[in-house]
Motif scaffolding. Structure first.
Motif, PDB file in Angstrom:
ATOM      1  N   TRP A 228       0.838  -1.246  -0.087  1.00 38.77           N
ATOM      2  CA  TRP A 228       0.201  -0.057  -0.111  1.00 38.77           C
ATOM      3  C   TRP A 228       1.072   1.257   0.110  1.00 38.77           C
ATOM      4  O   TRP A 228       0.339   2.371  -0.586  1.00 38.77           O
TER       5      TRP A 228
ATOM      6  N   SER B 219      -6.948   6.174   2.700  1.00 39.58           N
ATOM      7  CA  SER B 219      -7.839   5.618   3.648  1.00 39.58           C
ATOM      8  C   SER B 219      -9.087   5.693   3.533  1.00 39.58           C
ATOM      9  O   SER B 219     -10.117   4.903   3.726  1.00 39.58           O
TER      10      SER B 219
ATOM     11  N   VAL C 123     -10.729   3.863   0.767  1.00 37.78           N
ATOM     12  CA  VAL C 123     -10.768   2.407   1.124  1.00 37.78           C
ATOM     13  C   VAL C 123     -11.941   2.414   2.003  1.00 37.78           C
ATOM     14  O   VAL C 123     -12.762   1.386   1.623  1.00 37.78           O
TER      15      VAL C 123
ATOM     16  N   LEU D 208     -15.067   2.129   0.125  1.00 40.41           N
ATOM     17  CA  LEU D 208     -15.255   0.717  -0.432  1.00 40.41           C
ATOM     18  C   LEU D 208     -16.012  -0.204   0.562  1.00 40.41           C
ATOM     19  O   LEU D 208     -16.249  -1.268   0.127  1.00 40.41           O
ATOM     20  N   TRP D 209     -16.001   0.099   1.732  1.00 37.50           N
ATOM     21  CA  TRP D 209     -16.577  -0.662   3.053  1.00 37.50           C
ATOM     22  C   TRP D 209     -18.177  -0.735   2.730  1.00 37.50           C
ATOM     23  O   TRP D 209     -18.659  -1.694   3.045  1.00 37.50           O
TER      24      TRP D 209
ATOM     25  N   ARG E  80      -7.539  -0.929   5.293  1.00 38.00           N
ATOM     26  CA  ARG E  80      -6.996  -1.876   4.375  1.00 38.00           C
ATOM     27  C   ARG E  80      -7.539  -3.359   4.706  1.00 38.00           C
ATOM     28  O   ARG E  80      -7.888  -4.090   4.311  1.00 38.00           O
TER      29      ARG E  80
ATOM     30  N   LEU F 218     -10.980  -4.104   4.777  1.00 39.69           N
ATOM     31  CA  LEU F 218     -11.590  -4.212   3.475  1.00 39.69           C
ATOM     32  C   LEU F 218     -11.198  -5.737   3.051  1.00 39.69           C
ATOM     33  O   LEU F 218     -12.037  -6.450   2.503  1.00 39.69           O
TER      34      LEU F 218
ATOM     35  N   LEU G 278      -5.761  -8.114  -3.407  1.00 37.08           N
ATOM     36  CA  LEU G 278      -5.576  -6.694  -3.294  1.00 37.08           C
ATOM     37  C   LEU G 278      -3.901  -5.930  -3.416  1.00 37.08           C
ATOM     38  O   LEU G 278      -3.995  -4.994  -4.017  1.00 37.08           O
TER      39      LEU G 278
ATOM     40  N   VAL H  51      -2.346  -3.095  -5.824  1.00 37.06           N
ATOM     41  CA  VAL H  51      -2.103  -1.760  -5.381  1.00 37.06           C
ATOM     42  C   VAL H  51      -0.677  -1.687  -5.955  1.00 37.06           C
ATOM     43  O   VAL H  51      -0.062  -0.509  -6.057  1.00 37.06           O
TER      44      VAL H  51
END
Length: 218
Positions: A40, A63, A66, A69-70, A136, A139, A158, A162
């Motif tokens: 990351w 962050s 991310v 995306l939750w 992270r 996720l 993931l 990244v």
């Protein structure tokens, strides 16, 4: 009313904050090592080469993305999740301000080793405080829960994504990136066991109903 959970709260909060601060310091040591950053952080480095923002500021922005995306995977953040998103980036910037850049290879390797150990211990501290996973990690576990795919498949997918994006943007991929991927799991597991704070289960609470007193069984 006496609750053991309440008595542990100061330790949990202190452990969380120390862990998040040290996490950023660990990132700074690894990046200053310049032999390959964590996946990351490769992405963060790459973005930093494209926009006039500090590493820490980009860490916060990534962050937040991310955490967004939750939402579709219905993952719920905890207090530690939010503080992780807000505090790790600034603490990394603090680390960059005091950890010098160097071209001496053996010093860079030492920086990487220090960073890996500090970051792993910091992970054990903040996760052991039981205030929720980082953006992270959440996720990863959320995708695992929603898709049914094994954790290692989700994590690998993931991190490959990244790293590829960060490398394309100019992030530092190297032997340190591979070493981090191989070593961070076992080290984090060790420190998580070392710093875990046991919280009482709901079934552990007992006490005479007429007094209102609650005590931990045993």
């Amino acid at each position: 009313m006496i609750r053991l959970r309440g008595r542990r709260m100061p330790r949990r909060v202190t452990q969380l904050l120390i862990g998040l601060f040290l996490y950023g310091i660990g990132i700074a040591f690894i990046v200053r090592g310049a032999i390959g950053a964590a996946p990351w952080d490769v992405l963060t480095q790459g973005i930093a080469r494209q926009v006039p923002l500090s590493f820490g500021t980009i860490t916060i922005l990534v962050s937040i993305v991310v955490l967004l995306l939750w939402i579709p995977i219905r993952q719920r953040p905890g207090t530690g999740t939010v503080l992780n998103a807000l505090l790790v980036g600034p603490s990394a910037d603090v680390g960059f301000s005091v950890i010098p850049q160097t071209d001496v290879l053996w010093i860079r390797v030492v920086f990487f080793v220090i960073g890996l150990l500090v970051l792993s211990a910091a992970t054990g501290l903040y996760i052991g405080a039981a205030f929720g996973p980082g953006p992270r990690d959440g996720l990863m576990t959320g995708l695992h829960r929603r898709t049914g795919w094994p954790i290692w498949v989700v994590r690998t997918g993931l991190e490959v994504t990244v790293v590829a994006a960060g490398w394309a943007l100019g992030g530092n991929v190297g032997v340190g990136t591979v070493a981090f991927a191989l070593l961070v799991g076992p080290l984090c597991q060790f420190f998580m066991r070392l710093f875990a704070i046991r919280l009482p289960e709901p079934t552990d609470w007992v006490g005479p109903p007429h007094t209102g007193e609650i005590r931990l069984a045993g």
